[in-house]
Enzyme design. Structure first.
Site, mmCIF file in Angstrom:
data_model
loop_
_atom_site.group_PDB
_atom_site.id
_atom_site.type_symbol
_atom_site.label_atom_id
_atom_site.label_comp_id
_atom_site.label_asym_id
_atom_site.label_seq_id
_atom_site.Cartn_x
_atom_site.Cartn_y
_atom_site.Cartn_z
ATOM 1 C CB SER A 16 -27.912 -18.078 47.756
ATOM 2 O OG SER A 16 -27.639 -16.801 46.922
ATOM 3 C CG ASN A 17 -23.520 -21.826 47.183
ATOM 4 O OD1 ASN A 17 -23.719 -21.501 48.593
ATOM 5 N ND2 ASN A 17 -22.910 -23.013 46.898
ATOM 6 C CD GLU A 18 -27.339 -18.680 43.130
ATOM 7 O OE1 GLU A 18 -27.405 -18.934 44.530
ATOM 8 O OE2 GLU A 18 -27.751 -19.611 42.476
ATOM 9 C CD GLN B 240 -28.575 -15.618 61.721
ATOM 10 O OE1 GLN B 240 -27.440 -15.590 62.060
ATOM 11 N NE2 GLN B 240 -28.847 -16.181 60.458
ATOM 12 N N GLY B 241 -33.010 -13.822 63.892
ATOM 13 C CA GLY B 241 -33.914 -13.054 63.112
ATOM 14 C C GLY B 241 -33.115 -12.123 62.228
ATOM 15 C CE1 TYR B 242 -28.643 -11.246 62.092
ATOM 16 C CE2 TYR B 242 -27.556 -11.921 60.319
ATOM 17 C CZ TYR B 242 -27.429 -11.330 61.637
ATOM 18 O OH TYR B 242 -26.253 -10.885 62.246
ATOM 19 C CB SER B 243 -34.379 -14.219 56.204
ATOM 20 O OG SER B 243 -32.866 -14.730 55.519
ATOM 21 C CD GLU C 184 -25.110 -17.913 58.564
ATOM 22 O OE1 GLU C 184 -26.025 -18.434 58.681
ATOM 23 O OE2 GLU C 184 -25.085 -16.662 58.418
#
Lengths: 394, 372
Positions: free
Chosen positions: A379-381, A122-125, A240
């Site tokens: 992230s959870n944030e 997966q090319g996301y970040s 996801e």
């Protein structure tokens, strides 16, 4: 639960007990390093049983499982000690392709996902687009019948095994950062693609940087409409996060915690019998029961596709925190040995001292790796921000 | 990536102290392998810090040693100097007789490295449990047992081994690691330290036991010092992690602004700052309580609060750094590992919570009589 679902779960359970190869079972049980070939072998076994992509539509080789059945399937697999079903193909890009792709793309890409002949990444970040994914900079310029892609992705899980990568790339400047982003399928063997591993503290190779240097991508590998990738990406993120409930994985980890608490001694008796430790294990088991109750209720009401409300963000938060808590207690138990950790012991051929708790090194590795559980997949944030904004209207 | 500058340590209030502080920053900055560093530290007087002047030490006390431990933590050094200077040597200094005197003298100049086998197999963090028995054997006594997670593997040449005599009294036996019947297995811990398991089946002569007025109390004090110095090292790691995390919050940009502008992260950063402040304070307070009746309780407070702060700071430092926080590239993950190990060294917070409760049991009001 309906009788047929209970029967299905038992069928999955007994299948795992018979069909999961012993060497793979051991690697999972002791959190040792798995290879691509291990994942592929197991996925082919599942494919042979017709259970790869069970949640896919019948027309594309699936069984049209509803979300509750899919959850039970994956939970039982994990609980029985089977390898994690790497989601990039079967859970992420597969549904994007059958929902938004061309007929040619469906014919070309879907069958090798189910047969485990293609591994996907997966090319996301990107280095400056993590939590703020819309800040991505990778560019795809149209030149005739090709795009030319330049840029860098990071935190790319199992890129070292991938045959293909699905990428978010900017095809035009838009009014909002989310505009002008396209969803491209890129052959990892294309000239100009470079994979560089990222060393993480857990001692295993999970993540990579992926560089694109003038990579030519045929225009037919664009999914859906140019510039509309944000819509597909959001669809995928919901997939996801549904996976991220990971209750089976927590059950499996909890079994490991109970085993180490039975094996490590405190004042001459098993640590698991000391009241403070027993209370914390109980707390974890209770919170897992709560998470499963939330999952079951949510999924029972989801008739068709995955539920898309902020409830899935809640699942991701709770699950990731619970996964961490289980491994934190493992580490507390192993503290009585000073927490041995030599990455060489993650090799299945290694022979750590026989008097150490089984899988001690793997537990320490898992403890460190799972610090990422509250970071990856949004992230959870970010999850809390989404719930506050979209769920609560704050 | 740039690493953040740390706040300056308070200036020690004596010349020897400031010379030591200088030697700490100088030695730890040079790097070098652990053996070279240990020798240089011995040369600089580190081993003598907590030993009284009349016994050949510097007489600077535990607070001065804790300052050095904090520097070790900041540098994330795996040199096992505290296991010797803070635990084994004060234990020898508390003993009388030639055995203790000779070993102490040799250790102070770096010629001998004694270390305490602090944890008997199956004891876990429960002090006094599972102590091996000295059993009568042909021609004297025999020590048989196994000890785990012994520090200073690769350095130790002598082991101080707590055991029970046939009459039930605690004794501390001195063995050379090269003695027949002593088997060691060395392994690496999560923080990079070399530890060893030791299996002993050896004859023990009467003159191999330390002469201590109260061996149980001496052992308790040794373990307390170990726990306290582990927390002093942890404070060093916590300072690094907080400084790096605050710097990252100010420089890392997402959504068009430094992430430190987000109030959710600001409040958590404040909590980390409070946690560090508390950890530093309880470690200092326990150092000051050395030699008083309050020492055990003060160490229990230091360990419980220190572990809580260590956990919070280690985990939040990684979380606020995001993915880069779990990589080997940044020292964030290295200090995370150090703090993970520090929590359980010489007993975890569960053990010290229980110890605090036991030590303060007499503070409880008497139970009311139950009336039918």
């Amino acid at each position: 639960m309906q009788a047929e679902l209970v029967a299905f779960r038992e069928e999955v359970r007994s299948f795992c007990r018979e069909a999961l190869p012993q060497d793979i079972r051991r690697k999972v049980a002791e959190n040792l390093a798995l290879e691509r070939a291990d994942h592929q072998r197991w996925q082919k076994i599942l494919h042979g049983r017709g259970w790869m992509g069970g949640h896919w539509p019948l027309a594309h080789g699936g069984k049209a499982w509803k979300p509750l059945q899919r959850w039970l399937f994956e939970q039982t697999l994990a609980e029985e000690g089977a390898p994690w079903l790497i989601p990039m193909g079967v859970a992420y890009v597969g549904p994007v392709i059958y929902s938004f792709g061309s007929e040619a793309q469906k014919r070309r890409f879907l069958p090798p996902i189910l047969s485990a002949d293609h591994f996907w990444a997966q090319g996301y970040s990107e280095p400056n687009a993590g939590s703020d994914l819309a800040g991505l900079k990778t560019r795809a310029e149209r030149h005739g019948d090709h795009y030319v892609v330049n840029g860098q992705k990071t935190w790319t899980t199992y890129a070292q095994w991938a045959d293909w990568i699905f990428c978010l790339a900017r095809t035009e400047a838009g009014d909002r950062p989310q505009d002008g982003v396209s969803f491209l399928l890129i052959d990892m063997t294309s000239p100009g693609v470079t994979v560089r591993p990222i060393a993480t503290m857990d001692g295993k190779h999970h993540v990579n940087e992926v560089f694109f240097d003038n990579v030519r991508v045929p225009a037919e590998n664009l999914v859906g409409e140019e510039g509309k990738a944000w819509r597909y990406a959001k669809f995928l993120l919901v997939q996801e996060r549904l996976i991220a409930a990971e209750t089976g994985r927590i059950r499996h980890l909890l079994a490991g915690l109970r085993a180490v608490a039975a094996s490590v001694q405190e004042a001459g008796r098993p640590l698991g019998q000391t009241p403070s430790f027993a209370a914390r294990i109980a707390d974890i088991a209770i919170d897992l029961a709560a998470l499963e109750a939330v999952c079951a209720r949510l999924l029972a009401h989801a008739d068709g596709d995955a539920p898309g409300g902020v409830e899935v963000n809640m699942l991701k938060i709770r699950s990731s925190e619970l996964q961490q808590r289980v491994t934190e207690e493992m580490i507390r138990a192993l503290g009585r040995l000073g927490i041995p950790f030599d990455p060489a012991h993650l090799d299945p051929g290694a022979t750590p001292p026989a008097d150490w708790p089984r899988g001690a090194t793997g537990m320490a590795s898992e403890f460190m790796y799972l610090r990422a559980a509250t970071i990856y997949g949004g992230s959870n944030e970010i999850q809390r921000g989404i719930i506050a904004k979209q769920g609560l209207g704050l | 990536m740039a690493t953040a500058p740390l706040p300056q340590n308070a200036t020690p209030d004596n010349d020897l102290g400031s010379a030591l502080a200088d030697s700490a920053s100088r030695l730890l900055a040079t790097g070098g392998d652990d053996a070279t560093l240990y020798a240089a530290m011995a040369e600089a007087g580190w081993l003598a810090v907590a030993i009284a002047e009349e016994q050949g030490g510097l007489g600077l006390g535990l607070a001065q040693l804790a300052a050095l431990a904090r520097a070790i933590g900041e540098a994330r050094s795996t040199v096992p100097v505290m296991a010797v200077a803070g635990i084994a040597l004060p234990l020898l200094a508390a003993a009388q007789g030639k055995l203790a005197e000779d070993l102490l003298a040799a250790a102070l100049v770096g010629e001998a490295v004694p270390v305490l086998a602090h944890q008997a197999e199956a004891a876990g963090h429960a002090r006094g449990h599972g102590l091996a028995r000295l059993v009568p054997a042909e021609g004297g006594l025999r020590l048989v047992g196994r000890w785990v997670a012994v520090e200073a593997a690769g350095f130790a040449c002598h082991l101080l081994v707590p055991a029970r005599r046939p009459d039930g009294a605690t004794v501390i036996v001195v063995l050379a690691v090269a003695d027949a019947g002593v088997e060691r297995r060395t392994y690496r811990a999560i923080d990079g330290r070399l530890l060893m398991d030791v299996a002993i089946d050896a004859a023990v002569a009467g003159d191999q036991c330390l002469t201590l007025p109260d061996p149980d109390a001496a052992l308790d004090a040794a373990l307390d010092r170990g726990a306290l110095l582990a927390m002093a090292e942890a404070v060093g790691s916590m300072r690094v992690l907080l400084a790096d995390t605050l710097a990252y919050l100010k420089t890392r940009r997402q959504f068009g602004q430094p992430i430190g502008r987000f109030q959710a992260l600001q409040h958590r950063a404040v909590d980390l700052t409070i946690a560090l402040e508390e950890a530093e304070a309880v470690v200092d307070a326990a150092c000051e309580a050395e030699g008083t009746a309050d020492f055990g309780r003060a160490v229990a407070v230091a360990k419980v609060v220190g572990c809580r702060s260590a956990r919070l700071i280690a985990r939040e430092a990684v979380q606020m750094h995001g993915g880069i926080g779990i990589t080997e590239e940044l020292r964030v993950s290295h200090h995370f590992r150090s703090l993970t190990a520090a929590e359980s060294r010489y007993g975890d917070d569960d053990a010290y919570r229980a110890r605090f409760a036991a030590l303060t049991a007499s503070d409880l009001p008497p139970a009311k009589e139950h009336r039918a």
